[in-house]
Write a protein that holds these residues in place. Sequence first.
Motif, PDB file in Angstrom:
ATOM      1  N   GLY A   1       0.788  -1.230   0.000  1.00  0.00           N
ATOM      2  CA  GLY A   1       0.000   0.000   0.000  1.00  0.00           C
ATOM      3  C   GLY A   1       0.813   1.270   0.000  1.00  0.00           C
ATOM      4  N   SER A   2       2.148   1.167   0.051  1.00  0.00           N
ATOM      5  CA  SER A   2       2.975   2.382   0.123  1.00  0.00           C
ATOM      6  C   SER A   2       2.877   3.211  -1.154  1.00  0.00           C
ATOM      7  CB  SER A   2       4.434   2.024   0.411  1.00  0.00           C
ATOM      8  OG  SER A   2       4.976   1.189  -0.598  1.00  0.00           O
ATOM      9  N   LEU A   3       2.782   2.555  -2.306  1.00  0.00           N
ATOM     10  CA  LEU A   3       2.695   3.313  -3.557  1.00  0.00           C
ATOM     11  C   LEU A   3       1.361   4.045  -3.674  1.00  0.00           C
ATOM     12  CD1 LEU A   3       4.405   0.863  -6.077  1.00  0.00           C
ATOM     13  CD2 LEU A   3       5.418   2.749  -4.784  1.00  0.00           C
ATOM     14  N   GLU A   4       0.322   3.477  -3.091  1.00  0.00           N
ATOM     15  CA  GLU A   4      -0.964   4.176  -3.099  1.00  0.00           C
ATOM     16  C   GLU A   4      -0.924   5.408  -2.201  1.00  0.00           C
ATOM     17  OE1 GLU A   4      -5.769   3.280  -2.847  1.00  0.00           O
ATOM     18  OE2 GLU A   4      -4.339   1.700  -2.322  1.00  0.00           O
ATOM     19  N   VAL A   5      -0.158   5.343  -1.103  1.00  0.00           N
ATOM     20  CA  VAL A   5       0.019   6.530  -0.256  1.00  0.00           C
ATOM     21  C   VAL A   5       0.649   7.662  -1.076  1.00  0.00           C
ATOM     22  CG1 VAL A   5       1.252   7.480   1.743  1.00  0.00           C
ATOM     23  CG2 VAL A   5       0.179   5.218   1.892  1.00  0.00           C
ATOM     24  N   LEU A   6       1.686   7.320  -1.852  1.00  0.00           N
ATOM     25  CA  LEU A   6       2.320   8.330  -2.694  1.00  0.00           C
ATOM     26  C   LEU A   6       1.357   8.817  -3.779  1.00  0.00           C
ATOM     27  CD1 LEU A   6       5.875   6.782  -3.057  1.00  0.00           C
ATOM     28  CD2 LEU A   6       5.326   8.963  -1.961  1.00  0.00           C
ATOM     29  N   LYS A   7       0.623   7.908  -4.373  1.00  0.00           N
ATOM     30  CA  LYS A   7      -0.366   8.281  -5.390  1.00  0.00           C
ATOM     31  C   LYS A   7      -1.348   9.310  -4.836  1.00  0.00           C
ATOM     32  CE  LYS A   7      -4.052   6.080  -8.175  1.00  0.00           C
ATOM     33  NZ  LYS A   7      -5.227   6.704  -7.534  1.00  0.00           N
ATOM     34  N   ASN A   8      -1.805   9.097  -3.627  1.00  0.00           N
ATOM     35  CA  ASN A   8      -2.743  10.041  -3.017  1.00  0.00           C
ATOM     36  C   ASN A   8      -2.115  11.418  -2.833  1.00  0.00           C
ATOM     37  OD1 ASN A   8      -4.712   8.061  -2.909  1.00  0.00           O
ATOM     38  ND2 ASN A   8      -4.238   7.468  -0.797  1.00  0.00           N
ATOM     39  N   ALA A   9      -0.821  11.438  -2.486  1.00  0.00           N
ATOM     40  CA  ALA A   9      -0.123  12.722  -2.332  1.00  0.00           C
ATOM     41  C   ALA A   9       0.014  13.420  -3.675  1.00  0.00           C
ATOM     42  CB  ALA A   9       1.254  12.500  -1.699  1.00  0.00           C
ATOM     43  N   PHE A  10       0.386  12.671  -4.708  1.00  0.00           N
ATOM     44  CA  PHE A  10       0.493  13.266  -6.045  1.00  0.00           C
ATOM     45  C   PHE A  10      -0.846  13.881  -6.459  1.00  0.00           C
ATOM     46  CE2 PHE A  10       3.475   9.453  -6.952  1.00  0.00           C
ATOM     47  CZ  PHE A  10       4.552  10.094  -6.371  1.00  0.00           C
ATOM     48  N   GLU A  11      -1.906  13.119  -6.291  1.00  0.00           N
ATOM     49  CA  GLU A  11      -3.194  13.555  -6.803  1.00  0.00           C
ATOM     50  C   GLU A  11      -3.816  14.661  -5.953  1.00  0.00           C
ATOM     51  OE1 GLU A  11      -5.379   9.928  -7.401  1.00  0.00           O
ATOM     52  OE2 GLU A  11      -4.072   9.318  -9.058  1.00  0.00           O
ATOM     53  N   LYS A  12      -3.507  14.675  -4.667  1.00  0.00           N
ATOM     54  CA  LYS A  12      -4.008  15.751  -3.808  1.00  0.00           C
ATOM     55  C   LYS A  12      -3.417  17.097  -4.221  1.00  0.00           C
ATOM     56  CE  LYS A  12      -4.369  17.214   1.051  1.00  0.00           C
ATOM     57  NZ  LYS A  12      -5.821  17.460   0.988  1.00  0.00           N
TER      58      LYS A  12
ATOM     59  N   GLY B   1      -1.721  -2.723 -11.359  1.00  0.00           N
ATOM     60  CA  GLY B   1      -3.088  -3.218 -11.502  1.00  0.00           C
ATOM     61  C   GLY B   1      -4.117  -2.210 -11.050  1.00  0.00           C
ATOM     62  N   LEU B   2      -3.809  -1.482  -9.973  1.00  0.00           N
ATOM     63  CA  LEU B   2      -4.722  -0.438  -9.485  1.00  0.00           C
ATOM     64  C   LEU B   2      -4.927   0.633 -10.551  1.00  0.00           C
ATOM     65  CD1 LEU B   2      -6.276   1.071  -7.222  1.00  0.00           C
ATOM     66  CD2 LEU B   2      -4.084   2.018  -6.495  1.00  0.00           C
TER      67      LEU B   2
END
Length: 442
Positions: free
Chosen positions: A133-144, A176-177
Amino acid sequence: MILFTNASLVEFDPPRVRHNEDVLVEGDSILQTGKGLDTSGVEKTIDVSGKLLFPGIVCSHTHFYSGLSRGIMANIGSTPDFVSILKNLWWRLDRALDKDSLRASGLICSLDAIRAGTTAVIDHHASPNCISGSLEVLKNAFEKTGLRAATCYEVTDRHGEKALQKGLDENIAFAGLIDEEKKAGTWSGLTEAHVGGHAPCTLPDSALERLAAACERAGRGFHVHLAEDAWDVSHSHITYGKDLVFRLDEYGLVTDKSILVHGVHLNPEEIGRINERGAFLVHNSRSNMNNGVGYNPHLPGLTNWALGTDGIGSDMFAEMQCAYFKHKDEKGPLWPGDFLSALAAGNRLLEKSFGRPFGRIDPGYAADLVLADYAAPTPLEPENIAGHMVFGMGSNIVETVMINGKIVMENRVFPGTDRNAVYREASAQAQRLWARINTIEA
């Protein structure tokens, strides 16, 4: 729709300057350029008179997990060489990361990138005690924040087989996400994936085989450090009896989708193979100097090379300038224009990941744009853009940034984001992170 009027349009590769032009943006793309455009439906007009509008800048290799290391106050210990820098600092810091500190690091790194006119980054992540789930944490930061980014998890054997497999799984799950979001029509268009490996010295043959399979399964390219320090080369020769690039190539990991980072100690035959395969090598001048790993003499012989920071912020004005001056200090033959081309080459990497054109101000190109206040004291022409970049411009000229058709910073203010609150939280998380580092042995 958003309209920029009376702009001086500046492009980097090939260099081009167009004065008193208008640019019309619709959705995430540039719709039209020129004068006398149809302005019906325009919701916002930005007068650019006296200022520059140029395509967003790309940082082609970075580590957003390192954002809370600035000014670090922890018991790091002696770091007389590159391996001890890794063991005593970075490999302890990445083990100390949790999701809260990673989230804070991702947010401040994203805001800093945007402030510097960097609209896209290619990230390489590590957090061995917080993999899933660490890459999704970064994804959320990018998109925020609205930053465009491609990221991956660096697979390594440093923490055993279980962690190595979790790293592989994280790469596949994250790709995949993204694919599922595309199918569902919920993809932001901002975030993409690669498959990451730390460096050949921490990747046994069995890991390379599985990484190649992960790249095929995910449909993504490989992102890895190599030959940053001479130790990586020696390890490959002693352990495998092979040059680094040829060892990776045996597993199909040197392709036109591969991002190979540093390459300071490669040999000419390896450079030839990189060129033959169409892979990119990313040069990180400030990091190389900071770590004392030596200078890369191979830049003039590379077909595809780009510029990154290796985690030393995302200010690509500073990186390009330092890369050029260091090259000349080493008596290198390249000129500012060569380094401007390398900076712009990050757009080719984005095109491979996002499947759309970047880096020009023309209809159909991604609407990643930077508005900058630069009063040129001499004529600004296609032939001397690079000279202005190296000898005059800096990230302080950046005023307004558009990414994917949205204004993410206007007049140096982030709409909808309390920057001070983000930085206060980052400071608190940094202190907790540093305290955890002190409990981790090298």
